[in-house]
Write a protein that holds these residues in place. Structure first.
Motif, PDB file in Angstrom:
ATOM      1  N   ASP A 217       0.835  -1.198   0.000  1.00 33.56           N
ATOM      2  CA  ASP A 217       0.000   0.000   0.000  1.00 33.56           C
ATOM      3  C   ASP A 217       0.876   1.257   0.000  1.00 33.56           C
ATOM      4  O   ASP A 217       1.852   1.352   0.759  1.00 33.56           O
ATOM      5  CB  ASP A 217      -0.902  -0.004   1.241  1.00 33.56           C
ATOM      6  N   ILE A 218       0.539   2.221  -0.853  1.00 31.32           N
ATOM      7  CA  ILE A 218       1.277   3.487  -0.919  1.00 31.32           C
ATOM      8  C   ILE A 218       0.311   4.635  -0.645  1.00 31.32           C
ATOM      9  O   ILE A 218      -0.584   4.917  -1.445  1.00 31.32           O
ATOM     10  CB  ILE A 218       1.951   3.685  -2.287  1.00 31.32           C
ATOM     11  N   ALA A 219       0.497   5.265   0.511  1.00 29.19           N
ATOM     12  CA  ALA A 219      -0.333   6.410   0.896  1.00 29.19           C
ATOM     13  C   ALA A 219       0.512   7.653   1.129  1.00 29.19           C
ATOM     14  O   ALA A 219      -0.007   8.687   1.539  1.00 29.19           O
ATOM     15  CB  ALA A 219      -1.149   6.079   2.147  1.00 29.19           C
ATOM     16  N   SER A 220       1.824   7.549   0.861  1.00 25.18           N
ATOM     17  CA  SER A 220       2.719   8.685   1.063  1.00 25.18           C
ATOM     18  C   SER A 220       4.020   8.417   0.314  1.00 25.18           C
ATOM     19  O   SER A 220       4.281   7.288  -0.140  1.00 25.18           O
ATOM     20  CB  SER A 220       3.026   8.879   2.551  1.00 25.18           C
TER      21      SER A 220
ATOM     22  N   ASP B 158       5.934   5.746   1.989  1.00 26.07           N
ATOM     23  CA  ASP B 158       5.485   4.401   1.627  1.00 26.07           C
ATOM     24  C   ASP B 158       6.129   3.949   0.324  1.00 26.07           C
ATOM     25  O   ASP B 158       6.464   2.772   0.156  1.00 26.07           O
ATOM     26  CB  ASP B 158       3.962   4.365   1.480  1.00 26.07           C
TER      27      ASP B 158
ATOM     28  N   ALA C 138       4.129   8.583  -6.034  1.00 29.68           N
ATOM     29  CA  ALA C 138       3.326   8.585  -4.808  1.00 29.68           C
ATOM     30  C   ALA C 138       1.980   9.263  -5.036  1.00 29.68           C
ATOM     31  O   ALA C 138       0.934   8.760  -4.594  1.00 29.68           O
ATOM     32  CB  ALA C 138       4.082   9.280  -3.680  1.00 29.68           C
ATOM     33  N   GLU C 139       1.990  10.389  -5.730  1.00 33.39           N
ATOM     34  CA  GLU C 139       0.738  11.102  -5.982  1.00 33.39           C
ATOM     35  C   GLU C 139      -0.215  10.275  -6.843  1.00 33.39           C
ATOM     36  O   GLU C 139      -1.430  10.252  -6.597  1.00 33.39           O
ATOM     37  CB  GLU C 139       1.023  12.447  -6.661  1.00 33.39           C
TER      38      GLU C 139
ATOM     39  N   ILE D 282      -1.638   7.477  -4.639  1.00 36.26           N
ATOM     40  CA  ILE D 282      -2.611   7.998  -3.682  1.00 36.26           C
ATOM     41  C   ILE D 282      -3.933   8.322  -4.380  1.00 36.26           C
ATOM     42  O   ILE D 282      -5.018   8.040  -3.857  1.00 36.26           O
ATOM     43  CB  ILE D 282      -2.052   9.245  -2.966  1.00 36.26           C
TER      44      ILE D 282
ATOM     45  N   ARG E  95      -5.789   5.131  -4.985  1.00 32.87           N
ATOM     46  CA  ARG E  95      -5.748   4.205  -3.857  1.00 32.87           C
ATOM     47  C   ARG E  95      -7.087   3.547  -3.550  1.00 32.87           C
ATOM     48  O   ARG E  95      -7.128   2.337  -3.264  1.00 32.87           O
ATOM     49  CB  ARG E  95      -5.212   4.925  -2.613  1.00 32.87           C
ATOM     50  N   PRO E  96      -8.234   4.262  -3.594  1.00 35.51           N
ATOM     51  CA  PRO E  96      -9.511   3.581  -3.307  1.00 35.51           C
ATOM     52  C   PRO E  96      -9.777   2.412  -4.251  1.00 35.51           C
ATOM     53  O   PRO E  96     -10.218   1.337  -3.806  1.00 35.51           O
ATOM     54  CB  PRO E  96     -10.547   4.702  -3.493  1.00 35.51           C
TER      55      PRO E  96
ATOM     56  N   THR F 298      -7.426   0.799  -5.960  1.00 33.91           N
ATOM     57  CA  THR F 298      -6.368  -0.192  -5.737  1.00 33.91           C
ATOM     58  C   THR F 298      -6.728  -1.112  -4.577  1.00 33.91           C
ATOM     59  O   THR F 298      -6.509  -2.333  -4.642  1.00 33.91           O
ATOM     60  CB  THR F 298      -5.025   0.500  -5.453  1.00 33.91           C
ATOM     61  N   LEU F 299      -7.295  -0.547  -3.519  1.00 25.99           N
ATOM     62  CA  LEU F 299      -7.688  -1.368  -2.370  1.00 25.99           C
ATOM     63  C   LEU F 299      -8.808  -2.343  -2.747  1.00 25.99           C
ATOM     64  O   LEU F 299      -8.853  -3.467  -2.242  1.00 25.99           O
ATOM     65  CB  LEU F 299      -8.125  -0.467  -1.216  1.00 25.99           C
TER      66      LEU F 299
END
Length: 335
Positions: free
Chosen positions: A201-204, A207, A231-232, A235, A238-239, A241-242
């Motif tokens: 998981d990459i949130a920053s 990460d 990273a941007e 992020i 990310r929703p 990706t999860l």
């Protein structure tokens, strides 16, 4: 007529002022790209990389979705279709395509659904079967009847799924650090996944560094703008990706076990001995279920085997393709 000294001085001052303004503007743009909007730096440099490797960025629309892909090598050559791993994109495969494109292969590396510049397919359950069907549809749209498949990690498992469900599509199968079976030796990454965590998981930006250190033994130096851009991008999606993680986790954990005997194509399975994601003990599981295949261990390489040992990985791939009778010009490859 020779200009007066004062006129020459004025011309020189104006010229220097113009040059100074250009340099200042360039520095300002670079600073803005470095600290504010990394796309200003990343996108042009990515184009430079494409030109250096002689790859072309294209896209095709399949079932209403744009599939970006990289294309290289002769259009009439046998197709080498490269599938990236989880969280990566077509760009992760462009270096690997170069030595094959130079020797007659038509290499194609797409962004798969939900990764890179390929949008998430709303309403679809992004499991292994979905990705295999999607790659099959992409091949149909591209006019590719069959290809030698090369996959990394998740991409390797998807390539294997394609070989099981659409055997007519696959001439040969190269799996680099594949997921898809339970490992005899459960490493820390796998324990964390079993506990419900997502170590990728990459949130920053921090990460991003952590993930790079996880998948590489020798992480490549990534300039600050690229780190921020990656990273941007991660992020922002990310929703989705999860959601992909939850959908594909059962398949990547053990979705291939007991089914790989259906793979009729010659197969190469490659692991790095220092892989901290897909443990190299998994090599024996693949070998036991795919007796027609070959295996290779890359000493000291991590999960991205071709990133840690590019020459060793490419050599193993070439040797396999020659052994399988798939190499177009085996003599040229070894010159």
């Amino acid at each position: 007529m020779i200009p007066a000294v004062g006129t020459v001085r004025k011309w020189v001052r104006r010229a220097l002022l113009s040059v100074g303004c250009c340099v200042a503007a360039l520095l300002a743009i670079t600073a803005y790209g470095w600290w504010i909007d990394p796309r200003i730096i990343v996108i042009p440099l990515r184009q430079v990389a494409y030109m250096r490797l002689d790859v072309t960025s294209r896209y095709i629309t399949v079932d209403g979705y744009q599939w970006p892909y990289l294309d290289s090598g002769p259009a009439d050559g046998p197709v080498l279709l490269l599938l990236h791993g989880f969280g990566a994109s077509k760009d992760a495969m462009m270096e690997l395509s170069a030595p094959f494109a130079k020797h007659g292969w038509h290499t194609i590396a797409p962004d798969m659904p939900g990764f890179g510049a390929h949008p998430y397919h709303e309403g679809e359950h992004h499991d292994g079967a979905f990705y295999a069907r999607s790659v099959d549809s992409f091949m149909t749209a591209m006019g590719i009847k069959h290809a030698t498949m090369v996959g990394s990690s998740m991409g390797a498992a998807i390539a294997c799924e394609l070989a099981i469900e659409f055997p007519q599509r696959v001439d040969g199968l190269i799996m680099l650090a594949p997921a898809g079976v339970q490992a005899p030796i459960v490493n820390d990454f796998m324990r964390r996944v079993a506990d419900g965590a997502n170590p990728l998981d990459i949130a920053s930006a921090e990460d991003f560094d952590r993930v790079m250190n996880l998948v590489f033994v020798r992480p490549p130096a990534v300039p600050a703008p690229f780190r921020r851009w990656f990273a941007e991008m991660a992020i922002a999606r990310r929703p989705q990706t999860l959601q992909i993680v939850e959908a594909i986790k059962p398949f990547l954990s053990d979705g291939l076990r007991g089914r790989m005997g259906a793979v009729g194509a010659p197969t190469l399975v490659v692991f790095g001995t220092a892989d901290a994601v897909t443990d190299p003990s998994m090599l024996n599981v693949f070998a036991s279920e795919m007796p027609q295949g070959r295996t290779a261990l890359i000493p000291g390489a991590g999960h991205v085997v071709f990133g840690d040992d590019f020459a060793g990985t490419v050599r193993a791939m070439h040797e396999f393709l020659e052994w399988a009778g798939l190499e177009r010009d085996s003599v040229a490859l070894h010159r």
